[in-house]
Write a protein that holds these residues in place. Structure first.
Motif, PDB file in Angstrom:
ATOM      1  N   ALA A 134      -4.376  -4.436   2.506  1.00 44.87           N
ATOM      2  CA  ALA A 134      -5.556  -4.356   1.635  1.00 44.87           C
ATOM      3  C   ALA A 134      -5.195  -4.647   0.179  1.00 44.87           C
ATOM      4  O   ALA A 134      -5.876  -5.419  -0.500  1.00 44.87           O
ATOM      5  N   SER A 135      -4.137  -4.063  -0.298  1.00 43.02           N
ATOM      6  CA  SER A 135      -3.758  -4.290  -1.698  1.00 43.02           C
ATOM      7  C   SER A 135      -3.290  -5.714  -1.921  1.00 43.02           C
ATOM      8  O   SER A 135      -3.474  -6.284  -3.006  1.00 43.02           O
ATOM      9  N   LEU A 137      -4.508  -8.327  -0.298  1.00 39.53           N
ATOM     10  CA  LEU A 137      -5.730  -9.131  -0.311  1.00 39.53           C
ATOM     11  C   LEU A 137      -6.447  -9.043  -1.647  1.00 39.53           C
ATOM     12  O   LEU A 137      -7.024 -10.027  -2.123  1.00 39.53           O
ATOM     13  N   GLY A 138      -6.456  -7.870  -2.250  1.00 37.67           N
ATOM     14  CA  GLY A 138      -7.217  -7.678  -3.480  1.00 37.67           C
ATOM     15  C   GLY A 138      -8.689  -7.930  -3.236  1.00 37.67           C
ATOM     16  O   GLY A 138      -9.292  -7.339  -2.345  1.00 37.67           O
ATOM     17  N   ASP A 139      -9.255  -8.854  -4.003  1.00 41.11           N
ATOM     18  CA  ASP A 139     -10.662  -9.221  -3.823  1.00 41.11           C
ATOM     19  C   ASP A 139     -10.844 -10.371  -2.836  1.00 41.11           C
ATOM     20  O   ASP A 139     -11.962 -10.837  -2.623  1.00 41.11           O
ATOM     21  N   GLY A 140      -9.750 -10.834  -2.255  1.00 47.61           N
ATOM     22  CA  GLY A 140      -9.832 -11.956  -1.330  1.00 47.61           C
ATOM     23  C   GLY A 140     -10.257 -11.522   0.065  1.00 47.61           C
ATOM     24  O   GLY A 140     -10.423 -10.332   0.357  1.00 47.61           O
ATOM     25  N   HIS A 141     -10.460 -12.505   0.939  1.00 49.10           N
ATOM     26  CA  HIS A 141     -10.897 -12.252   2.310  1.00 49.10           C
ATOM     27  C   HIS A 141      -9.763 -12.494   3.308  1.00 49.10           C
ATOM     28  O   HIS A 141      -8.877 -13.330   3.075  1.00 49.10           O
ATOM     29  N   LEU A 142      -9.844 -11.774   4.407  1.00 51.71           N
ATOM     30  CA  LEU A 142      -8.934 -11.968   5.530  1.00 51.71           C
ATOM     31  C   LEU A 142      -9.678 -12.777   6.588  1.00 51.71           C
ATOM     32  O   LEU A 142     -10.657 -12.303   7.162  1.00 51.71           O
ATOM     33  N   ALA A 143      -9.253 -14.000   6.831  1.00 50.49           N
ATOM     34  CA  ALA A 143      -9.928 -14.875   7.794  1.00 50.49           C
ATOM     35  C   ALA A 143      -9.521 -14.494   9.220  1.00 50.49           C
ATOM     36  O   ALA A 143      -8.330 -14.388   9.531  1.00 50.49           O
ATOM     37  N   MET A 144     -10.524 -14.260  10.060  1.00 51.13           N
ATOM     38  CA  MET A 144     -10.285 -13.932  11.464  1.00 51.13           C
ATOM     39  C   MET A 144     -11.383 -14.548  12.313  1.00 51.13           C
ATOM     40  O   MET A 144     -12.506 -14.747  11.835  1.00 51.13           O
ATOM     41  N   ALA A 159      -4.626  -5.041  16.744  1.00 48.13           N
ATOM     42  CA  ALA A 159      -3.343  -4.884  16.060  1.00 48.13           C
ATOM     43  C   ALA A 159      -3.514  -4.122  14.751  1.00 48.13           C
ATOM     44  O   ALA A 159      -2.735  -3.208  14.441  1.00 48.13           O
ATOM     45  N   LEU A 160      -4.535  -4.481  13.985  1.00 50.81           N
ATOM     46  CA  LEU A 160      -4.766  -3.812  12.704  1.00 50.81           C
ATOM     47  C   LEU A 160      -5.125  -2.348  12.905  1.00 50.81           C
ATOM     48  O   LEU A 160      -4.715  -1.478  12.122  1.00 50.81           O
ATOM     49  N   GLU A 161      -5.894  -2.060  13.945  1.00 49.57           N
ATOM     50  CA  GLU A 161      -6.225  -0.661  14.247  1.00 49.57           C
ATOM     51  C   GLU A 161      -4.975   0.122  14.626  1.00 49.57           C
ATOM     52  O   GLU A 161      -4.753   1.240  14.139  1.00 49.57           O
ATOM     53  N   ASN A 162      -4.162  -0.459  15.498  1.00 50.35           N
ATOM     54  CA  ASN A 162      -2.948   0.229  15.935  1.00 50.35           C
ATOM     55  C   ASN A 162      -1.960   0.450  14.800  1.00 50.35           C
ATOM     56  O   ASN A 162      -1.194   1.428  14.811  1.00 50.35           O
ATOM     57  N   LEU A 163      -1.982  -0.444  13.830  1.00 47.78           N
ATOM     58  CA  LEU A 163      -1.066  -0.323  12.687  1.00 47.78           C
ATOM     59  C   LEU A 163      -1.651   0.519  11.560  1.00 47.78           C
ATOM     60  O   LEU A 163      -1.006   0.726  10.528  1.00 47.78           O
ATOM     61  N   GLY A 164      -2.902   0.976  11.736  1.00 49.05           N
ATOM     62  CA  GLY A 164      -3.512   1.894  10.773  1.00 49.05           C
ATOM     63  C   GLY A 164      -4.087   1.255   9.530  1.00 49.05           C
ATOM     64  O   GLY A 164      -4.306   1.949   8.520  1.00 49.05           O
ATOM     65  N   VAL A 165      -4.390  -0.052   9.572  1.00 51.16           N
ATOM     66  CA  VAL A 165      -4.885  -0.715   8.357  1.00 51.16           C
ATOM     67  C   VAL A 165      -6.292  -1.302   8.505  1.00 51.16           C
ATOM     68  O   VAL A 165      -6.846  -1.822   7.536  1.00 51.16           O
ATOM     69  N   TRP A 166      -6.891  -1.224   9.697  1.00 53.72           N
ATOM     70  CA  TRP A 166      -8.196  -1.847   9.906  1.00 53.72           C
ATOM     71  C   TRP A 166      -9.256  -1.281   8.958  1.00 53.72           C
ATOM     72  O   TRP A 166     -10.015  -2.042   8.342  1.00 53.72           O
ATOM     73  N   GLU A 167      -9.347   0.027   8.832  1.00 52.64           N
ATOM     74  CA  GLU A 167     -10.382   0.637   7.994  1.00 52.64           C
ATOM     75  C   GLU A 167     -10.286   0.172   6.549  1.00 52.64           C
ATOM     76  O   GLU A 167     -11.300   0.047   5.859  1.00 52.64           O
ATOM     77  N   SER A 168      -9.104  -0.106   6.082  1.00 51.73           N
ATOM     78  CA  SER A 168      -8.918  -0.505   4.684  1.00 51.73           C
ATOM     79  C   SER A 168      -9.257  -1.967   4.424  1.00 51.73           C
ATOM     80  O   SER A 168      -9.454  -2.353   3.262  1.00 51.73           O
ATOM     81  N   VAL A 169      -9.341  -2.781   5.482  1.00 49.02           N
ATOM     82  CA  VAL A 169      -9.594  -4.207   5.269  1.00 49.02           C
ATOM     83  C   VAL A 169     -10.873  -4.712   5.929  1.00 49.02           C
ATOM     84  O   VAL A 169     -11.292  -5.843   5.675  1.00 49.02           O
ATOM     85  N   LYS A 170     -11.526  -3.897   6.751  1.00 47.20           N
ATOM     86  CA  LYS A 170     -12.642  -4.392   7.562  1.00 47.20           C
ATOM     87  C   LYS A 170     -13.776  -4.976   6.730  1.00 47.20           C
ATOM     88  O   LYS A 170     -14.465  -5.900   7.167  1.00 47.20           O
ATOM     89  N   ASP A 171     -13.974  -4.472   5.519  1.00 45.91           N
ATOM     90  CA  ASP A 171     -15.046  -4.997   4.669  1.00 45.91           C
ATOM     91  C   ASP A 171     -14.645  -6.279   3.945  1.00 45.91           C
ATOM     92  O   ASP A 171     -15.461  -6.863   3.224  1.00 45.91           O
TER      93      ASP A 171
END
Length: 264
Positions: A134-135, A137-144, A159-171
């Motif tokens: 998440a940090s 990415l900043g204001d950028g987007h994660l393409a999926m 993968a992101l959920e299992n690694l504990g980062v999905w909630e921080s990047v989902k938006d």
């Protein structure tokens, strides 16, 4: 998501080396084997179809899209002889609908998912538990690819959920209708990072692999292939067999896939 809608439609009508690339609903030539295949297979299947034509004179029509879209098209009666999905779920969906030719299904290939950035990016990240995606990415987007339906997106979200980062990047996720559309966002530097298959990253010199996702962070990536009951081309079974030949094996491995099926 709407900002990226224009680049998420990659399936067009182009003739390359005797292989016709059409949208899933387009009618194929009567004498061609029609293959509906996951978008991540576009380059390598084009090569294999060209090999097939050179060796047999047979034509192959290849239609690429997300596996979910293709499965729904098949269910709705779109003309296809073979289906190659990027996961087991959508092949199961087609098979449970009674549309797969008995005994034809085979687990053909394996793959990996990776985090990619534009080739000139200075981003460096090691993927692991709670890694600072998440940090970065900043204001950028994660393409999926679509995280609810398209296999590459489903694998990536898991993968992101299992690694504990999905909630921080989902938006900050820019969802595309297939994995090649997600790749294009990064290739064009419209997204600073993206999650795609390793084979997609290898096919595009405008992106670089930042790191691979641990294989135990998501379900195993399996590409099943099968003939369809509605197939009306006598060469359909032969082309499915050719996909398991040593020459096709060499094409798949050169593209970065793991071959799961025994060669014929």
């Amino acid at each position: 998501m709407s900002v990226f809608a224009g680049v998420s439609r990659l399936v067009g009508a182009v003739v390359v080396a005797g292989v016709v690339f059409l949208s899933p609903l387009a009618a194929s030539a009567a004498d061609a084997v029609t293959v509906f295949a996951a978008a991540s297979l576009k380059d390598v299947l084009g090569e294999i179809a060209s090999d097939w034509k050179a060796e047999t004179g047979g034509e192959v029509t290849l239609s690429f899209a997300g596996s979910s879209a293709l499965a729904k098209q098949i269910e709705e009666g779109a003309p296809a002889d073979l289906f190659i999905s990027a996961d087991l779920k959508w092949m199961d969906y087609v098979e449970k609908a009674g549309l797969v030719a008995e005994g034809s299904r085979v687990n053909l290939l394996g793959n990996r998912i990776v985090l990619v950035a534009p080739s000139d990016s200075a981003v460096a990240l090691a993927i692991g538990k709670d890694f600072p995606l998440a940090s970065t990415l900043g204001d950028g987007h994660l393409a999926m690819a679509n995280t609810d339906a398209v296999p590459a997106g489903v694998y990536g979200k898991a993968a992101l959920e299992n690694l504990g980062v999905w909630e921080s990047v989902k938006d900050h996720v820019a969802q595309a209708e297939n994995v090649r559309a997600a790749l294009l966002l990064v290739s064009r530097a419209e997204a600073p990072l993206g999650i795609v298959y390793e084979t997609d990253a290898k096919a595009d010199p405008k992106v670089k692999v930042v790191d691979r996702f641990p294989e135990d962070s998501h379900p195993a990536i399996v590409y099943p292939a099968a003939a369809l009951k509605a197939a009306d081309n006598a060469d359909a079974a032969a082309f499915l067999s050719y996909l398991q030949s040593p020459k096709a094996y060499d094409r798949f491995t050169a593209a970065g896939f793991t071959v799961l099926a025994k060669t014929n």
